[in-house]
Scaffold this active site. Structure first.
Site, PDB file in Angstrom:
ATOM      1  N   LYS A 111     -23.417  57.835 -17.307  1.00  0.00           N
ATOM      2  CA  LYS A 111     -22.245  57.064 -16.855  1.00  0.00           C
ATOM      3  C   LYS A 111     -21.577  56.371 -18.045  1.00  0.00           C
ATOM      4  O   LYS A 111     -20.345  56.311 -18.131  1.00  0.00           O
ATOM      5  CB  LYS A 111     -22.647  56.001 -15.821  1.00  0.00           C
ATOM      6  CG  LYS A 111     -23.039  56.569 -14.489  1.00  0.00           C
ATOM      7  CD  LYS A 111     -21.814  56.989 -13.682  1.00  0.00           C
ATOM      8  CE  LYS A 111     -22.165  57.364 -12.284  1.00  0.00           C
ATOM      9  NZ  LYS A 111     -22.052  58.681 -11.856  1.00  0.00           N
ATOM     10  N   LYS A 194     -24.457  71.380 -11.476  1.00  0.00           N
ATOM     11  CA  LYS A 194     -24.705  70.597 -10.255  1.00  0.00           C
ATOM     12  C   LYS A 194     -23.435  70.414  -9.434  1.00  0.00           C
ATOM     13  O   LYS A 194     -22.427  69.949  -9.961  1.00  0.00           O
ATOM     14  CB  LYS A 194     -25.268  69.218 -10.641  1.00  0.00           C
ATOM     15  CG  LYS A 194     -25.706  68.402  -9.451  1.00  0.00           C
ATOM     16  CD  LYS A 194     -26.005  66.957  -9.787  1.00  0.00           C
ATOM     17  CE  LYS A 194     -25.935  66.119  -8.514  1.00  0.00           C
ATOM     18  NZ  LYS A 194     -25.572  64.735  -8.740  1.00  0.00           N
ATOM     19  N   LYS A 197     -19.723  65.635  -5.824  1.00  0.00           N
ATOM     20  CA  LYS A 197     -18.392  65.137  -5.463  1.00  0.00           C
ATOM     21  C   LYS A 197     -17.957  64.027  -6.396  1.00  0.00           C
ATOM     22  O   LYS A 197     -16.770  63.870  -6.667  1.00  0.00           O
ATOM     23  CB  LYS A 197     -18.354  64.680  -4.008  1.00  0.00           C
ATOM     24  CG  LYS A 197     -19.376  63.617  -3.641  1.00  0.00           C
ATOM     25  CD  LYS A 197     -19.401  63.421  -2.146  1.00  0.00           C
ATOM     26  CE  LYS A 197     -20.478  62.476  -1.640  1.00  0.00           C
ATOM     27  NZ  LYS A 197     -21.799  62.538  -2.250  1.00  0.00           N
TER      28      LYS A 197
HETATM   29  P1  ADP Z   1     -22.875  63.341  -5.423  1.00  0.00           P
HETATM   30  O1  ADP Z   1     -23.662  63.730  -6.651  1.00  0.00           O
HETATM   31  O2  ADP Z   1     -22.080  64.447  -4.889  1.00  0.00           O
HETATM   32  O3  ADP Z   1     -22.076  62.089  -5.632  1.00  0.00           O
HETATM   33  P2  ADP Z   1     -24.898  61.742  -4.184  1.00  0.00           P
HETATM   34  O4  ADP Z   1     -25.177  61.290  -5.559  1.00  0.00           O
HETATM   35  O5  ADP Z   1     -24.390  60.725  -3.223  1.00  0.00           O
HETATM   36  O6  ADP Z   1     -23.910  62.993  -4.286  1.00  0.00           O
HETATM   37  O7  ADP Z   1     -26.200  62.442  -3.602  1.00  0.00           O
HETATM   38  C1  ADP Z   1     -26.856  62.129  -2.403  1.00  0.00           C
HETATM   39  C2  ADP Z   1     -28.055  63.004  -2.205  1.00  0.00           C
HETATM   40  O8  ADP Z   1     -27.718  64.378  -2.326  1.00  0.00           O
HETATM   41  C3  ADP Z   1     -29.185  62.776  -3.228  1.00  0.00           C
HETATM   42  O9  ADP Z   1     -30.419  62.946  -2.570  1.00  0.00           O
HETATM   43  C4  ADP Z   1     -29.003  63.873  -4.223  1.00  0.00           C
HETATM   44  O10 ADP Z   1     -30.209  64.223  -4.868  1.00  0.00           O
HETATM   45  C5  ADP Z   1     -28.518  65.002  -3.333  1.00  0.00           C
HETATM   46  N1  ADP Z   1     -27.669  65.913  -4.101  1.00  0.00           N
HETATM   47  C6  ADP Z   1     -26.417  65.685  -4.575  1.00  0.00           C
HETATM   48  N2  ADP Z   1     -25.935  66.766  -5.228  1.00  0.00           N
HETATM   49  C7  ADP Z   1     -26.916  67.702  -5.162  1.00  0.00           C
HETATM   50  C8  ADP Z   1     -27.035  69.056  -5.643  1.00  0.00           C
HETATM   51  N3  ADP Z   1     -26.042  69.633  -6.289  1.00  0.00           N
HETATM   52  N4  ADP Z   1     -28.179  69.723  -5.384  1.00  0.00           N
HETATM   53  C9  ADP Z   1     -29.191  69.131  -4.708  1.00  0.00           C
HETATM   54  N5  ADP Z   1     -29.154  67.879  -4.239  1.00  0.00           N
HETATM   55  C10 ADP Z   1     -28.034  67.164  -4.456  1.00  0.00           C
END
Ligand code: ADP
Ligand code: TRP
Length: 331
Positions: A111, A194, A197
């Site tokens: 970050k 990865k 969003k």
């Molecule tokens: P983002 O990365 O899209 O902002 P979050 O950080 O809110 O999503 O993630 C919420 C949950 O979804 C966590 O448990 C995270 O490990 C899982 N997660 C997010 N992106 C992935 C991915 N590409 N593959 C597997 N798990 C994911």
């Protein structure tokens, strides 16, 4: 019965990465455990959403959760800020967390690199609040994707530290709920490793994408010019297409395209058409439930209200115990 806790930040709609990372096997999960699924709206404040966006995103994630199959009769579904006890636990835990260890966390360093003008203290404290989310219900298991491995390890460290300092095995040491498999990382459509969003909008297929939108996204996904000799390693973008196919297609479909790749006969257009069809078949029932739920405001509010009540009950018990253990007593 084990307790399971899982959170997703309301920074947009749920995507396939969230689904496979955090909701995988949810039927088994909610049938066999005492589950708490929440929307991490406090966490999302690190990116300074407007009040309007915050509210809309919280509602959308709640709808996506339920449409994806979480059953409010079986699991407690709630909004993090409806249970402010988590802030108290986070503060109490933070007294035994060191700034240096927070500065070394991979997600924090990332970050700082990405948004050098917004390195707020909430970002630094992120893993402590996440530990508080998990320990608030004294969780045994946490379903997360690979990216959360380090945060979970820190949760165990903080729990163990608390237990050690107060000589009381109060907190369990929560482990990833991975059903015996490796933690999952669903890759992006844009060649990134990865789907995310918050980091890269263009990498996502959302559970709320209409079939035509899914098809267009897949057909536009990054690939390469194809293998020229047998055994040639796959590029990241092509590796991603195979991983996505592994998630949503039948094993023999995956094998067919793997063989085509190995024989240098693969046509990515055909592979993408198949992937789009399989992904649409996977998402469509969820997509249809999302559309239905979007007009059921009363039902959605009821889920949030009842979930908050149940979560607050569990939180109040933990906070009462923790306060006693620490030594806060009425004078
Ligand atoms: P983002 O990365 O899209 O902002 P979050 O950080 O809110 O999503 O993630 C919420 C949950 O979804 C966590 O448990 C995270 O490990 C899982 N997660 C997010 N992106 C992935 C991915 N590409 N593959 C597997 N798990 C994911
Ligand atoms: N940090 C998680 C993410 O970005 C979201 C989250 C917050 C979470 N609190 C949690 C996940 C507690 C599991 C348990 O993906």
């Amino acid at each position: 019965m084990d307790t399971v806790v899982s959170g997703i930040r309301p920074t947009g709609f749920l995507h396939l990465g969230n689904y496979f990372g955090a909701l995988r096997n949810f039927i088994k999960m909610q049938n066999e455990n005492n589950c708490y699924f929440f929307i991490a709206d406090y966490h999302s404040l690190t990116t300074h959403p407007t009040p309007g966006d915050l509210r809309t995103n919280v509602k959308n994630v709640l709808i996506d959760y339920v449409a994806a199959g979480l059953d409010p009769e079986k699991a407690t579904i709630y909004v993090q800020s409806d249970v402010p006890q988590v802030c108290e636990l986070s503060l109490l835990l933070s007294m035994n967390v060191y700034v240096g260890e927070l500065q070394r966390v991979a997600s924090f360093k990332e970050k700082v690199r990405r948004q050098p003008n917004n390195v707020n203290a909430g970002l630094l404290n992120y893993p402590v609040l996440m530990a508080a989310d998990i320990l608030l219900h004294r969780a045994d298991k946490v379903p997360v994707g690979k990216d959360q491995e380090q945060h979970l390890e820190m949760t165990r460290d903080f729990a163990q530290r608390f237990n050690h300092i107060y000589q009381n095995e109060y907190f369990k040491l929560p482990v990833a709920y991975n059903f015996g498999n490796d933690l999952i990382k669903i890759p992006g459509l844009d060649g990134s490793t990865k789907m995310s969003k918050s980091d890269n909008e263009g990498s996502c297929v959302y559970l709320s994408d209409a079939p035509e939108v899914v098809r267009k996204k897949i057909m536009k996904a990054v690939s390469d010019s194809g293998p020229t000799e047998p055994g040639q390693p796959k590029s990241q973008a092509v590796e991603n297409l195979f991983s996505l196919m592994k998630a949503v297609s039948a094993p023999d479909t995956l094998q067919y395209f793997e063989d085509q790749y190995q024989a240098c006969q693969i046509r990515y257009g055909d592979m993408k058409k198949q992937l789009a069809a399989d992904m649409i078949a996977f998402i469509q029932p969820i997509y249809e439930r999302i559309l239905e739920l979007r007009s059921k405001d009363d039902y959605i509010s009821k889920i949030a209200r009842e979930g908050a009540e149940k979560a607050r009950e569990s939180a109040a018990k933990t906070i009462k115990d923790v306060r006693e253990i620490i030594g806060f007593k009425a004078l």
